[in-house]
Scaffold this active site. Sequence first.
Site, PDB file in Angstrom:
ATOM      1  N   THR A 261      24.801  27.208 -26.043  1.00 56.06           N
ATOM      2  CA  THR A 261      25.477  28.317 -26.719  1.00 56.06           C
ATOM      3  C   THR A 261      26.254  27.824 -28.005  1.00 56.06           C
ATOM      4  OG1 THR A 261      27.515  28.292 -25.217  1.00 56.06           O
ATOM      5  CG2 THR A 261      25.691  29.606 -24.580  1.00 56.06           C
ATOM      6  N   HIS A 362      41.805  17.388 -19.911  1.00 58.75           N
ATOM      7  CA  HIS A 362      40.743  17.521 -19.014  1.00 58.75           C
ATOM      8  C   HIS A 362      40.979  17.402 -17.524  1.00 58.75           C
ATOM      9  CE1 HIS A 362      38.339  13.802 -18.722  1.00 58.75           C
ATOM     10  NE2 HIS A 362      39.155  13.529 -19.731  1.00 58.75           N
ATOM     11  N   ASP A 372      41.218   8.182 -16.340  1.00 57.70           N
ATOM     12  CA  ASP A 372      40.588   9.142 -17.267  1.00 57.70           C
ATOM     13  C   ASP A 372      40.045  10.106 -16.271  1.00 57.70           C
ATOM     14  OD1 ASP A 372      39.127  10.496 -18.894  1.00 57.70           O
ATOM     15  OD2 ASP A 372      37.600   9.037 -19.500  1.00 57.70           O
ATOM     16  N   GLU A 410      34.860  18.235 -19.285  1.00 60.32           N
ATOM     17  CA  GLU A 410      35.129  17.444 -20.716  1.00 60.32           C
ATOM     18  C   GLU A 410      34.123  16.368 -21.018  1.00 60.32           C
ATOM     19  OE1 GLU A 410      37.417  13.969 -23.352  1.00 60.32           O
ATOM     20  OE2 GLU A 410      36.225  14.190 -21.230  1.00 60.32           O
ATOM     21  N   GLU A 419      34.509  25.803 -25.327  1.00 61.45           N
ATOM     22  CA  GLU A 419      34.259  27.226 -24.994  1.00 61.45           C
ATOM     23  C   GLU A 419      35.424  27.874 -25.096  1.00 61.45           C
ATOM     24  OE1 GLU A 419      31.005  27.980 -24.497  1.00 61.45           O
ATOM     25  OE2 GLU A 419      30.762  25.880 -25.378  1.00 61.45           O
ATOM     26  N   GLU A 422      35.994  28.912 -28.735  1.00 63.13           N
ATOM     27  CA  GLU A 422      34.887  29.829 -29.094  1.00 63.13           C
ATOM     28  C   GLU A 422      35.630  31.276 -28.558  1.00 63.13           C
ATOM     29  OE1 GLU A 422      31.110  26.751 -29.483  1.00 63.13           O
ATOM     30  OE2 GLU A 422      31.486  27.961 -27.755  1.00 63.13           O
TER      31      GLU A 422
END
Lengths: 730, 730
Positions: A261, A362, A372, A410, A419, A422
């Site tokens: 997308t 994330h 991480d 992530e 996203e 967006e």
Amino acid sequence: MIKQVLIGVLCGAAVLTAGILIGHFGITMSSAPSWVKDVAKDVDESLIEKFLSEVDNIQIQENLRSLTKVPHMATTAGDEQTVQLMLKRWQDPETGLDQAWREEFMVYLSFPDPKKPNKVTVVSPSDEVLYTAREKEKTYTSDQDDPEVVQPYAAYSPAGHPKGKLVYANQGKPSDYQLLNNTVDLRGTIAITRYGGAGRGAKAINAAPYGVIGVLVYTDPLDINDGLMSDINETYPHSWYMPPSGVERGSFNGQFGDMLTPYLAAKEETYRIPAENITGIPPIPIQPIGFEDAYRLICSSIALGNLFVSIPCCFILLNLNLFSSDVKLDIFNYEEKKNSSNVMGVIKGSVEPDRYVIYGNHRDSWVHGAIDPSSGTSVMLELTRVLGKMVKQGKWRPRRSIIFGSWGAEEFGLIGSAEYTEQYFTKLSERTVAYINVDIAVFANATLRASGMPSLQKIIFKAAKQVDAPGLDSTSVYDNWIQYSNRTSQANGLIPNVGYLSGAGSDYAAFVHYLGITSMDISYTYDRSKTNARIYPAYHTAYDTFDYASKFIDPGFVSHQAIARTAGNVLIRLADSLLVPLNCSDYAETLEDYLNTAVTLYQHQLQERNISMEPLKRAVASFRSAATHLDQVIRSSDLANETPLTVRRINDQLMLLDRAFLDPLAFPDKYAYRHVIWASSSAGKPTFPGLADAFANAESQSSAWDKVHYHLSVLSQAIEGAAHTLGDVI
Amino acid sequence: MIKQVLIGVLCGAAVLTAGILIGHFGITMSSAPSWVKDVAKDVDESLIEKFLSEVDNIQIQENLRSLTKVPHMATTAGDEQTVQLMLKRWQDPETGLDQAWREEFMVYLSFPDPKKPNKVTVVSPSDEVLYTAREKEKTYTSDQDDPEVVQPYAAYSPAGHPKGKLVYANQGKPSDYQLLNNTVDLRGTIAITRYGGAGRGAKAINAAPYGVIGVLVYTDPLDINDGLMSDINETYPHSWYMPPSGVERGSFNGQFGDMLTPYLAAKEETYRIPAENITGIPPIPIQPIGFEDAYRLICSSIALGNLFVSIPCCFILLNLNLFSSDVKLDIFNYEEKKNSSNVMGVIKGSVEPDRYVIYGNHRDSWVHGAIDPSSGTSVMLELTRVLGKMVKQGKWRPRRSIIFGSWGAEEFGLIGSAEYTEQYFTKLSERTVAYINVDIAVFANATLRASGMPSLQKIIFKAAKQVDAPGLDSTSVYDNWIQYSNRTSQANGLIPNVGYLSGAGSDYAAFVHYLGITSMDISYTYDRSKTNARIYPAYHTAYDTFDYASKFIDPGFVSHQAIARTAGNVLIRLADSLLVPLNCSDYAETLEDYLNTAVTLYQHQLQERNISMEPLKRAVASFRSAATHLDQVIRSSDLANETPLTVRRINDQLMLLDRAFLDPLAFPDKYAYRHVIWASSSAGKPTFPGLADAFANAESQSSAWDKVHYHLSVLSQAIEGAAHTLGDVI
């Protein structure tokens, strides 16, 4: 008489008081509305001190323990547990935020098949399996035994079963395959490469044109372990180094955001491109393996590659004859659209709720992800606890709104944050003052590392000066930092070196490149005189656990605490300062540095082609002059007594500065890169990225000089446009 | 005793007074700063009345007389005279603006060669010239004798000398050529077409694929003159109708802005694309001619075209035999980069100087341009005189800044305004409340016509109600308007019909489509029961003169005055209102209308292809609900007593609303169209333009259903994004 005098005095006092009261309250026209004080309020230094003192290393440690109980790869049950944890904390009535909720996106992910594990084998000409590489990493603590530890794999590698002779292709760069191709026919081979030098997916993308049919990748001990290799006494659990069976997982996707997308938030009914139209992912199967297995394979095949490889393979020679044997990859990865969650939380601003400072990290990991990303998440949870408590107790409410984002997926390509940008593109573009990213909070415990737009530099310095360096007496994070990494600025003298966010290494990417939001990323990091590790050695392996973090990365969690204090200090200042603490003159200095480099590198050749750099020089000069002017306006203003609309005007100029550098047409070949100053670049020059890349292309392809000229115009117009926004508003 | 009492009272009074003074002035913390009143100031109705009364029709008439003394085609000496005129007026110490200046762009224009005039001839097989069409229009007043009257030509038609049989191709639409091609071999022919139905350049672009080598175009008397043709008693100078030799000039370029510098301001050193890469201009020579000449040519060739043409050609049969003769075009047009000027003027805002209301019109004409564009420029000059005088006298300064733009080279493709928006893209995007365009102020004197974003509708109504309709007693412009053009709105009942700015008919194009700025365009126009003229008949001819305007379009200049009053009223309200007078619920109504149409037209077929319209429905519903909410917030707020930052927050929501509808990737094939609600559309449906076009394409090309789905997602996301900006800010 005394009585009379007394009465007189009392009456006089009463009358005076009445007068004062009448004068003060009665003449309502000129008494100030209650908000007059509020709108002029600046950051409260005592509150910052209180914040700093409340940030607790043990809380961070316990956050990390909770977050890393189980593996929490995106969209798994473990991920859902962390969603619930974040929601619980952020909705806590005593230490939570004003509001917290989840937002889901249906995103395109790639997984190995638990029922058909990926395999790497050596097979004889008669297909007899001579050797099988490890399917899983070796267990040292019970963490590695968790059934939810995902098998090492290359996300977005296609499934497939290539079989062929093994060749050693160094880092899998274009030049590596080119060199190899001079002496070896690569068609039908399996290339083995080491991490570094080229992006993960690029190692396969670069290989395919030569006819390579499969790729292996491993982490070389020289790149990650300062050469150490033995798990008897050298590697984890004896040190922070990667055990021989450790494998770096990762996304082998080259862009950011959901790949089906592009530019659209991945909702259920959103249009999706056909999967076969996805670009930037491996066209041939690729699989990561541990260095122990890699060495066995390489040593047995070394003659074929005809390259000198400085590894001690002679000592682990196997009874395998790769000259007649093949290496076979059996890759069963599959793609799936799954719901991934961002967890969002907000503290509503008191005076300018329509101005946002966003802080994010994330939440998803590859395995337990202690460093991480959970080091960053532990820090974020401690920040929200301290700030949330002040809010809930009514002791504080920031001037501007603060948005916290715990991004999903992530690891698969910065998907959750992309996203989000967006979906809320316009709102975020219009209102966001800055984005703070703290992903891996602590790589190591030597010094601060900060990257970001130059306009944020001074506020990072200010915050770092107020925080004690972990483990050092009466030294600030700033004073420690400047010893490790510094540069001389014409305007500011010797200062710590703040890096740039020109890549897409973490969730700041969409904020920087797509939205043009002033952003920063900070962490505690290595003493480079003590290690050459490409990254902390347990990165993306099954060893990145609470045990590893608490023993080898940050015992006592004091570096975590320092990062929480520094990042939180910046956050409060961005949210509370009357004047948005972004400095445009520091931006001008970077543009001038870029320009000087560009002139040195390119002017001569451009002149020969009648392409003038004068518009770029004029643009940078305009920017400098507008920045100097705005700084002068700021210095000469008594902001606390100005109309709040005047302060807002200046703040808008500062807040929106980075937006002026966006051009959606500047990089037609780079997905979502729009910021002409910070876009990624393959030319590797410390100057304007699009110019550097266009110039490098033109040098090898003479028809491309027009593109250099075009980009120069794009760039000059963007910088001039930015200058226009800093000058007098009319 | 009386004395003592008196002394006591006096003392008491003095003490009370002292108290009042201390209370009022001494307790400085709570006395209101002087700006508290200023920031809460709303539009002053008495000032509007003063403005309305000062707008003078005779001043407008004299402005027009000055502006139309000589032809002022872009970049000619006449154009420079108008630049000087504008600067003189706007820099006038008594009635000028705060500042005025010129801005130049080096733009790509197209001209006929004065030394080698374009020719249209009929030649015999032996190349004998049998007939020559007029090179110039017939002279009726001395204006047409001015040597600077440019020969009729098609700007951006290539030079060339095609010769071939003449065919009549109606309006030059794709369907016209297709139909003609069924019976005639079009290869090597010259097509004659009439204006209307297709864009100017499209008549040639549509023709070329059939092998047509040249095109003529004329204005048919049925389309422009209500059928009247005789210059003895019917056409100008006897009426407003076009004389038989009148020719509509025009730009035959299909996009807007300088064509060599797409998306870049055309400065001297800006990168320019090669001229051969320009798209959207005629690939074959084309030339406009008068209907007199056109009829002679058509009548003689009518049998060839095999089409029924209802023109009285039988009566003007010539002694030409086109069955054996050819028509020849000798076109000598050339292109040149020339400096074109915008003249800019500003009134600096007092409270929010960083908010702009922009008012503009182009200055360049084809010939004298009395109506197009000087009617609008005369109105603009009268507005700036009245407003400038109030500013210079210290009687008024708007809350927000007002920018006036006198654009250059509009006739060649809206070039001056488009370059302006490219150069100042970011600054204008961030700060512009609205753009008001008044190009042709008066087409005719019957009624108001207004087009614009629905959010502007109410403020246009309000302004129109306060202005007397020209020539009518005690009837407002509004009351007159609603009789000519109305519709029933669910929320507002019977209201005048406000059109949309979905094309690129004037300088609003770059503001609407490229910048997403809320815009409007107003004029006085026809009584459609009295004329079917496609446009006022002297449009782009040598007859569009002061004489023509003052005799036939607006004797007494009262319609000009009404436009000046209405537009000026809107301008002042946009600049001065405490709350930006844009209504988002009216926008919601339009989106709902569009949605209903889309559902009716498309849902059934989309369902069959598993493309859901639900996301679009949800988006429109979100928008409606957010708009209702914001209106509720506004209604329930006491804005004059709120903190100015609260008002600013709401104003920003309203100001930036249209920006949320921009998507630079929504229309990859349309230059500079980014606004998903107002983009141009060829489908001709009253609904979302990109959806309508994508659907129409998919109906004829089944592989294109994906693009319908894609555009639905783009559209839904934009509308959802807009809704997010209207909702609670956090």
